[in-house]
Motif scaffolding. Structure first.
Motif, PDB file in Angstrom:
ATOM      1  N   PHE A   1      79.977   3.962   6.056  1.00 42.84           N
ATOM      2  CA  PHE A   1      78.681   4.614   6.161  1.00 42.84           C
ATOM      3  C   PHE A   1      77.587   3.676   5.665  1.00 42.84           C
ATOM      4  O   PHE A   1      77.760   3.009   4.641  1.00 42.84           O
ATOM      5  N   ILE A   2      76.488   3.631   6.399  1.00 42.84           N
ATOM      6  CA  ILE A   2      75.294   2.924   5.949  1.00 42.84           C
ATOM      7  C   ILE A   2      74.247   3.985   5.679  1.00 42.84           C
ATOM      8  O   ILE A   2      73.937   4.812   6.544  1.00 42.84           O
ATOM      9  N   ILE A   3      73.721   3.954   4.453  1.00 41.41           N
ATOM     10  CA  ILE A   3      72.788   4.970   3.983  1.00 41.41           C
ATOM     11  C   ILE A   3      71.461   4.292   3.673  1.00 41.41           C
ATOM     12  O   ILE A   3      71.430   3.259   2.983  1.00 41.41           O
ATOM     13  N   ASP A   4      70.363   4.860   4.170  1.00 41.99           N
ATOM     14  CA  ASP A   4      69.050   4.247   3.961  1.00 41.99           C
ATOM     15  C   ASP A   4      68.510   4.546   2.560  1.00 41.99           C
ATOM     16  O   ASP A   4      69.100   5.341   1.819  1.00 41.99           O
ATOM     17  N   PRO A   5      67.403   3.915   2.175  1.00 36.26           N
ATOM     18  CA  PRO A   5      66.874   4.115   0.823  1.00 36.26           C
ATOM     19  C   PRO A   5      66.442   5.553   0.513  1.00 36.26           C
ATOM     20  O   PRO A   5      66.286   5.906  -0.657  1.00 36.26           O
ATOM     21  N   ASP A   6      66.264   6.375   1.534  1.00 35.76           N
ATOM     22  CA  ASP A   6      65.911   7.782   1.336  1.00 35.76           C
ATOM     23  C   ASP A   6      67.151   8.653   1.133  1.00 35.76           C
ATOM     24  O   ASP A   6      67.039   9.865   0.977  1.00 35.76           O
ATOM     25  N   GLY A   7      68.336   8.031   1.167  1.00 39.38           N
ATOM     26  CA  GLY A   7      69.580   8.778   0.995  1.00 39.38           C
ATOM     27  C   GLY A   7      70.068   9.434   2.272  1.00 39.38           C
ATOM     28  O   GLY A   7      70.896  10.337   2.236  1.00 39.38           O
ATOM     29  N   GLU A   8      69.596   8.957   3.423  1.00 38.02           N
ATOM     30  CA  GLU A   8      69.984   9.524   4.716  1.00 38.02           C
ATOM     31  C   GLU A   8      71.006   8.624   5.412  1.00 38.02           C
ATOM     32  O   GLU A   8      70.838   7.399   5.466  1.00 38.02           O
ATOM     33  N   ILE A   9      72.045   9.233   5.936  1.00 36.15           N
ATOM     34  CA  ILE A   9      73.124   8.488   6.594  1.00 36.15           C
ATOM     35  C   ILE A   9      72.658   8.013   7.971  1.00 36.15           C
ATOM     36  O   ILE A   9      72.289   8.820   8.827  1.00 36.15           O
ATOM     37  N   GLN A  10      72.678   6.701   8.173  1.00 36.07           N
ATOM     38  CA  GLN A  10      72.225   6.096   9.431  1.00 36.07           C
ATOM     39  C   GLN A  10      73.376   5.618  10.308  1.00 36.07           C
ATOM     40  O   GLN A  10      73.243   5.545  11.520  1.00 36.07           O
ATOM     41  N   VAL A  11      74.499   5.263   9.706  1.00 33.48           N
ATOM     42  CA  VAL A  11      75.665   4.778  10.454  1.00 33.48           C
ATOM     43  C   VAL A  11      76.897   5.448   9.879  1.00 33.48           C
ATOM     44  O   VAL A  11      77.054   5.529   8.654  1.00 33.48           O
ATOM     45  N   ALA A  12      77.763   5.929  10.767  1.00 32.61           N
ATOM     46  CA  ALA A  12      79.051   6.492  10.366  1.00 32.61           C
ATOM     47  C   ALA A  12      80.090   6.006  11.369  1.00 32.61           C
ATOM     48  O   ALA A  12      79.917   6.164  12.577  1.00 32.61           O
ATOM     49  N   GLU A  13      81.131   5.390  10.854  1.00 34.43           N
ATOM     50  CA  GLU A  13      82.197   4.874  11.709  1.00 34.43           C
ATOM     51  C   GLU A  13      83.529   5.233  11.070  1.00 34.43           C
ATOM     52  O   GLU A  13      83.750   4.943   9.897  1.00 34.43           O
ATOM     53  N   ILE A  14      84.403   5.868  11.836  1.00 35.90           N
ATOM     54  CA  ILE A  14      85.699   6.319  11.325  1.00 35.90           C
ATOM     55  C   ILE A  14      86.816   5.634  12.113  1.00 35.90           C
ATOM     56  O   ILE A  14      86.764   5.574  13.344  1.00 35.90           O
ATOM     57  N   HIS A  15      87.808   5.136  11.378  1.00 37.73           N
ATOM     58  CA  HIS A  15      88.958   4.467  11.997  1.00 37.73           C
ATOM     59  C   HIS A  15      90.245   5.197  11.621  1.00 37.73           C
ATOM     60  O   HIS A  15      90.349   5.758  10.526  1.00 37.73           O
ATOM     61  N   ALA A  16      91.237   5.117  12.486  1.00 34.65           N
ATOM     62  CA  ALA A  16      92.572   5.616  12.164  1.00 34.65           C
ATOM     63  C   ALA A  16      93.179   4.724  11.087  1.00 34.65           C
ATOM     64  O   ALA A  16      92.770   3.571  10.898  1.00 34.65           O
ATOM     65  N   GLU A  17      94.159   5.253  10.382  1.00 34.00           N
ATOM     66  CA  GLU A  17      94.746   4.552   9.237  1.00 34.00           C
ATOM     67  C   GLU A  17      95.238   3.151   9.551  1.00 34.00           C
ATOM     68  O   GLU A  17      95.104   2.237   8.757  1.00 34.00           O
ATOM     69  N   GLY A  18      95.815   2.945  10.710  1.00 34.36           N
ATOM     70  CA  GLY A  18      96.412   1.652  11.040  1.00 34.36           C
ATOM     71  C   GLY A  18      95.432   0.604  11.524  1.00 34.36           C
ATOM     72  O   GLY A  18      95.830  -0.524  11.794  1.00 34.36           O
ATOM     73  N   ILE A  19      94.143   0.955  11.622  1.00 31.35           N
ATOM     74  CA  ILE A  19      93.163   0.021  12.166  1.00 31.35           C
ATOM     75  C   ILE A  19      92.226  -0.444  11.059  1.00 31.35           C
ATOM     76  O   ILE A  19      91.372   0.300  10.590  1.00 31.35           O
ATOM     77  N   GLY A  20      92.394  -1.689  10.641  1.00 32.02           N
ATOM     78  CA  GLY A  20      91.534  -2.258   9.610  1.00 32.02           C
ATOM     79  C   GLY A  20      90.170  -2.624  10.161  1.00 32.02           C
ATOM     80  O   GLY A  20      90.011  -2.888  11.349  1.00 32.02           O
ATOM     81  N   ARG A  21      89.193  -2.646   9.273  1.00 30.92           N
ATOM     82  CA  ARG A  21      87.817  -2.960   9.650  1.00 30.92           C
ATOM     83  C   ARG A  21      87.487  -4.416   9.359  1.00 30.92           C
ATOM     84  O   ARG A  21      88.130  -5.055   8.536  1.00 30.92           O
ATOM     85  N   ASP A  22      86.443  -4.911  10.012  1.00 31.40           N
ATOM     86  CA  ASP A  22      85.923  -6.255   9.802  1.00 31.40           C
ATOM     87  C   ASP A  22      84.564  -6.109   9.133  1.00 31.40           C
ATOM     88  O   ASP A  22      83.597  -5.673   9.757  1.00 31.40           O
ATOM     89  N   ALA A  23      84.460  -6.459   7.863  1.00 29.64           N
ATOM     90  CA  ALA A  23      83.223  -6.265   7.104  1.00 29.64           C
ATOM     91  C   ALA A  23      82.063  -7.097   7.631  1.00 29.64           C
ATOM     92  O   ALA A  23      80.908  -6.736   7.416  1.00 29.64           O
ATOM     93  N   SER A  24      82.347  -8.183   8.333  1.00 25.51           N
ATOM     94  CA  SER A  24      81.237  -8.992   8.863  1.00 25.51           C
ATOM     95  C   SER A  24      80.425  -8.206   9.888  1.00 25.51           C
ATOM     96  O   SER A  24      79.235  -8.474  10.073  1.00 25.51           O
ATOM     97  N   ALA A  25      81.026  -7.225  10.536  1.00 19.20           N
ATOM     98  CA  ALA A  25      80.305  -6.390  11.506  1.00 19.20           C
ATOM     99  C   ALA A  25      79.225  -5.562  10.820  1.00 19.20           C
ATOM    100  O   ALA A  25      78.266  -5.133  11.463  1.00 19.20           O
TER     101      ALA A  25
END
Length: 187
Positions: free
Chosen positions: A123-147
């Motif tokens: 989740f990416i949350i803006d300075p006002d405390g509002e959620i701007q990005v939400a991305e959910i992955h299945a357990e077996g799929i790792g994320r790439d933090a550079s994205a």
């Protein structure tokens, strides 16, 4: 129901950061950009690779004005033990939130009902405390933090430039769009 555009709900949690236990609340997510990464559990397989990767991007994300938090339904005590025993997790310097009450996992809609574990949610949350990005992955799929870097740049641009939007594959400095009736059918 989507959490996009909603405010972070009130919470208080215990966390582990740099050898100390600290308290984290929803107020810590305001006044700056926040990246919150949920993962299923400490002492597992994909999770340490993701948290280590997130640590590798931490300095860049901080330079961009974002604070980073990881969160699982484990306790802050478990985070400390994992930090002391795992070479990958031992590198982590951002805050690791414990959520044994399942409050955060429930609030961000990543709780696996009946399992007490969180899905991989970013989740990416803006300075006002509002959620701007939400991305959910299945357990077996790792994320790439550079994205996260490009996503954070786009979220910051849109936040600071009302009326403009970032097209697919947008990179900082490239053209944005100003939605209007004149653009309909011309892209």
């Amino acid at each position: 129901m989507s959490v996009i555009g909603t405010k972070v709900k009130p919470f208080t949690a215990q966390a582990f950061k740099n050898g100390e236990f600290v308290e984290v609340t929803d107020k810590d997510f305001k006044g700056q950009w926040t990246i919150l990464c949920f993962y299923p559990a400490d002492f597992t397989f994909v999770c340490p690779t993701e948290l280590e990767d997130l640590q590798e991007q931490y300095a860049t994300l901080k330079e961009m004005g974002a604070e980073v938090y990881s969160c699982s339904t484990d306790t802050h005590f478990t985070h400390k033990a994992w930090h002391e025993t795992s070479p990958a997790i031992g590198k982590v310097t951002y805050t690791m939130i414990g959520d044994p009450s399942l409050t955060l996992a429930t609030n961000f809609e990543v709780l696996r009902e009946g399992q007490g574990l969180a899905d991989r949610g970013t989740f990416i949350i803006d300075p006002d405390g509002e959620i701007q990005v939400a991305e959910i992955h299945a357990e077996g799929i790792g994320r790439d933090a550079s994205a996260l870097i490009d996503k954070l740049k786009a979220a910051q641009y849109v936040y600071n430039n009302p009326g403009e939007v970032c097209p697919a594959k947008w990179k900082e400095g490239e053209e944005t769009l100003k939605p209007s009736i004149d653009l309909v059918g011309k892209i």
